[in-house]
Design a protein around this motif. Structure first.
Motif, short mmCIF file in Angstrom:
data_model
loop_
_atom_site.label_atom_id
_atom_site.label_comp_id
_atom_site.label_asym_id
_atom_site.label_seq_id
_atom_site.Cartn_x
_atom_site.Cartn_y
_atom_site.Cartn_z
N GLN A 1 15.02 18.00 46.37
CA GLN A 1 16.13 18.86 45.98
C GLN A 1 17.32 18.00 45.56
OE1 GLN A 1 16.82 21.03 49.54
NE2 GLN A 1 14.98 22.25 49.36
N THR A 2 18.13 18.57 44.73
CA THR A 2 19.32 17.83 44.30
C THR A 2 20.40 17.89 45.37
OG1 THR A 2 20.12 19.80 43.17
CG2 THR A 2 18.86 18.21 41.87
N GLY A 3 20.40 18.91 46.17
CA GLY A 3 21.41 19.05 47.21
C GLY A 3 20.77 19.37 48.54
N SER B 1 27.80 15.51 60.28
CA SER B 1 28.71 14.67 59.51
C SER B 1 30.17 15.07 59.69
CB SER B 1 28.33 14.71 58.04
OG SER B 1 28.40 16.02 57.54
N ARG B 2 30.51 15.72 60.80
CA ARG B 2 31.88 16.19 61.01
C ARG B 2 32.87 15.04 61.17
NH1 ARG B 2 28.98 16.88 65.62
NH2 ARG B 2 29.85 16.07 67.55
N ASP C 1 19.56 23.91 55.94
CA ASP C 1 19.98 22.67 56.57
C ASP C 1 21.47 22.39 56.46
OD1 ASP C 1 17.35 22.14 57.25
OD2 ASP C 1 16.96 21.09 55.37
N GLN C 2 22.21 23.22 55.78
CA GLN C 2 23.63 22.95 55.55
C GLN C 2 24.44 22.94 56.85
OE1 GLN C 2 25.01 25.64 52.55
NE2 GLN C 2 24.05 24.48 50.90
#
Length: 174
Positions: free
Chosen positions: A92-94, A107-108, A99-100
């Motif tokens: 996937q590109t993103g 990554s907070r 999974d977001q």
């Protein structure tokens, strides 16, 4: 005296033999592949049967080096059989919608874009440094030998967490 010389010569000859440790190759720490060079009968997978579409407009445009409709996809097939979505295995590109949330939480405090490549290079350098002093007559597990000093004692970690007042699950006796 001659027996001692013969035994010493045999030990010296076996030490000069070829070692098949994974630390000498860049294939990983635990080698589960066939190292003999002989064909692996389980890796030969026949292609899927050809299908003729109703119209040639249904054919996807050719992608050089890309996947073919008749290529086997054992990983996707296994995911589908287990009830998952095989489309999630496609590159996937993103970040996928499922999974977001976990990526945002992880990554907070920020993230470094090239961390995987950097860690892989540092780990390779660490293994190369350790391999100079990690010689054995009898082959053993390379992973456990190299990372022995970095392992955690689960029972001391459990005791530390309990002393700090953390709620911990039960653990089997030592």
């Amino acid at each position: 005296m001659p027996r001692t010389l013969i035994i010493l010569a045999l030990v010296a000859l076996t030490a000069c033999g070829s070692r098949q440790d994974t630390e000498d190759r860049d294939t990983g720490l635990r080698e589960l592949r066939n190292a003999s060079g002989a064909p692996e009968e389980f890796s030969i997978v026949p292609a899927k049967p050809l299908q003729t579409p109703e119209t040639f407009a249904e054919l996807p445009p050719p992608t050089p080096g890309g996947a073919n409709r008749t290529d086997q996809t054992p990983l996707k097939d296994a995911v589908a059989v287990l009830g998952g979505s095989p489309a999630r295995l496609d590159p996937q590109t993103g970040i996928g919608a499922g999974d977001q949330a976990i990526v945002a939480r992880a990554s907070r405090f920020g993230r470094q874009p090239g961390i995987r490549a950097e860690l892989a290079a540092e780990d390779q350098a660490f293994r190369e440094r350790r391999s100079m002093f990690n010689w054995r007559l009898v082959p053993s597990d390379t992973y456990n030998r190299i990372y022995r000093n970095q392992t955690l004692d689960p029972y001391s970690s459990l005791a530390t967490a309990r002393r700090a007042g953390a709620l911990t699950p039960t653990a089997p006796p030592e």
